[in-house]
Scaffold this active site. Structure first.
Site, PDB file in Angstrom:
ATOM      1  N   ARG A 108      10.642  60.062  63.194  1.00  0.00           N
ATOM      2  CA  ARG A 108      11.298  59.616  64.438  1.00  0.00           C
ATOM      3  C   ARG A 108      12.723  60.131  64.430  1.00  0.00           C
ATOM      4  NH1 ARG A 108      11.953  53.871  67.512  1.00  0.00           N
ATOM      5  NH2 ARG A 108       9.851  54.501  68.100  1.00  0.00           N
ATOM      6  N   GLN A 138       2.971  56.082  71.325  1.00  0.00           N
ATOM      7  CA  GLN A 138       3.109  54.990  72.292  1.00  0.00           C
ATOM      8  C   GLN A 138       2.090  55.148  73.427  1.00  0.00           C
ATOM      9  OE1 GLN A 138       5.483  52.224  72.501  1.00  0.00           O
ATOM     10  NE2 GLN A 138       4.034  51.634  74.086  1.00  0.00           N
ATOM     11  N   ASP A 231      10.811  51.520  81.468  1.00  0.00           N
ATOM     12  CA  ASP A 231      11.406  51.665  80.135  1.00  0.00           C
ATOM     13  C   ASP A 231      12.902  51.384  80.285  1.00  0.00           C
ATOM     14  OD1 ASP A 231      11.963  52.393  77.495  1.00  0.00           O
ATOM     15  OD2 ASP A 231      11.881  54.558  77.883  1.00  0.00           O
TER      16      ASP A 231
HETATM   17  N1  NVA Z   1      13.121  55.781  75.913  1.00  0.00           N
HETATM   18  C1  NVA Z   1      13.270  54.851  74.820  1.00  0.00           C
HETATM   19  C2  NVA Z   1      11.940  54.525  74.225  1.00  0.00           C
HETATM   20  C3  NVA Z   1      11.991  53.489  73.125  1.00  0.00           C
HETATM   21  C4  NVA Z   1      10.640  53.205  72.558  1.00  0.00           C
HETATM   22  C5  NVA Z   1      14.208  55.446  73.776  1.00  0.00           C
HETATM   23  O1  NVA Z   1      14.049  56.628  73.426  1.00  0.00           O
HETATM   24  O2  NVA Z   1      15.109  54.754  73.312  1.00  0.00           O
HETATM   25  N1   CP Z   2       8.013  51.147  71.556  1.00  0.00           N
HETATM   26  C1   CP Z   2       8.632  51.525  70.416  1.00  0.00           C
HETATM   27  O1   CP Z   2       8.566  52.679  69.991  1.00  0.00           O
HETATM   28  O2   CP Z   2       9.280  50.523  69.784  1.00  0.00           O
HETATM   29  P1   CP Z   2      10.261  50.698  68.521  1.00  0.00           P
HETATM   30  O3   CP Z   2      11.460  51.471  68.998  1.00  0.00           O
HETATM   31  O4   CP Z   2      10.581  49.295  68.105  1.00  0.00           O
HETATM   32  O5   CP Z   2       9.526  51.457  67.458  1.00  0.00           O
END
Ligand code: NVA
Ligand code: CP
Length: 330
Positions: A108, A138, A231
């Protein structure tokens, strides 16, 4: 020919056929049943995986950890604050080291190029746990949740409200196109997904008998929708300074009961989480004090209401991530 994903990376849904995504969803449902029945499924005993996080996480990290343990695997969590990754060691060197120790790598972080690069050098399957561009695990959880609620995917009308060019907007558009779901991005023009990705998704959608629509009109987005999705308005990695302009752009696109009322009566509300639906978070309180907004992308009423399936989605992260790891490592 049956689907075989052994040895494959899971970097973005564009790399997978509709049939392969179908296979992963069916596998996820099977794993969910096994878990619910308490049937052990340590099918990958003796293997080890490593989880690399350059951004924070609750659901993704915990889902990878629980899924790995359920499958009988060893699991190591590494973040950029406490490892050499990125600062003293390049991603490609890190990948080559970890590829010798582990059977699979989750990443990530920021650029999609980083996870693609990692996959190029690792020599073992690499799974994308979210980049700035895509969040494919997701979407599998979201598709599984939609199918559980409606008994099908094909032909449903899905509308995404908010920043439609972020990782979620992009990935949901791809996932819907692949699975025959009519996708609408409802947002200000400035936040529409890129022309290139829209064109690619329109081609895929045409093959699967569905459509991709972009609209600035909230009523056009909500009317006739089966699924309303949103989101957070500012994603991880974006500077704090964008809050003000983003709020200006998106404050009319909040999913609230007036918006839900325009959709089909049995429509569901979805959100990948985390969500700013009240002031019970540090950022939520700061935004409330600075901009006078107590709820952002979704009202608390909708988030906590009967049509909301957000915690089913969160649970399904684990079952779908388990399916991805199993399918690529078995
Ligand atoms: N668009 C959000 C998704 C979090 C799961 C982010 O990248 O912070
Ligand atoms: N939806 C999601 O990816 O949640 P986290 O950021 O908590 O992993």
């Amino acid at each position: 020919m049956g689907v075989n994903l052994r040895g494959r990376n899971f970097l973005k849904l564009l790399d997978f056929s509709s049939e392969e995504i179908r296979y992963l969803l069916d596998l996820s449902a099977n794993f969910k049943n096994l878990k619910r029945c308490g049937t052990p499924h340590k099918y990958l005993e003796g293997k080890n995986v490593v989880l690399l996080f350059e951004k924070t996480s609750t659901r993704t990290r915990c889902s990878f950890e629980v899924a790995s343990l359920d499958l009988g695997m060893g699991v190591t969590y590494v973040d950029s604050a406490t490892s050499q990754m990125g600062k003293k060691e390049s991603i490609s060197d890190t990948a080559q080291v970890l590829g010798r120790l582990y059977d699979g790598i989750e990443y990530r972080g920021y650029g999609q190029d980083i996870v693609e690069n990692l996959a190029k050098y690792a020599g073992v399957p690499v799974w994308n746990g979210l980049t700035d561009l895509f969040h494919p695990t997701q979407i599998l959880a979201d598709l599984l949740t939609i199918e559980e609620k409606f008994g099908r995917l094909r032909g449903l009308n899905f509308t995404y409200f908010g920043d439609a060019r972020n990782n979620m907007g992009n990935s949901l558009m791809v996932g819907c196109a692949k699975m025959g779901i009519n996708f609408t991005a409802c947002s200000p023009r400035e936040l529409f997904p890129s022309d290139e990705l829209v064109a690619e998704c329109r081609k895929i959608a045409a093959e699967n008998g569905c459509s991709i629509k972009l609209t600035e009109s909230i009523s056009e987005g909500a009317e006739n929708a089966d699924v309303l999705y949103t989101d957070i308005w500012v994603s991880m990695g974006e500077p704090e300074s964008v809050w003000e302009t983003r709020i200006e752009l998106l404050r009319n696109y909040q999913v609230n009961s007036a918006v839900m009322a325009m959709a089909k009566p049995d429509a569901i509300f979805m959100h990948c989480l985390p969500s700013f639906h009240d002031t019970n978070t540090v950022i939520g309180r700061q935004i409330s004090e600075k901009f006078g907004l107590d709820e952002m992308e979704v009202s608390d009423e909708v988030f906590s209401g009967k049509q909301s399936v957000v915690f089913d989605e969160a649970e399904n992260r684990m079952h779908t991530i388990k399916a991805v790891m199993y399918a690529t490592l078995c």
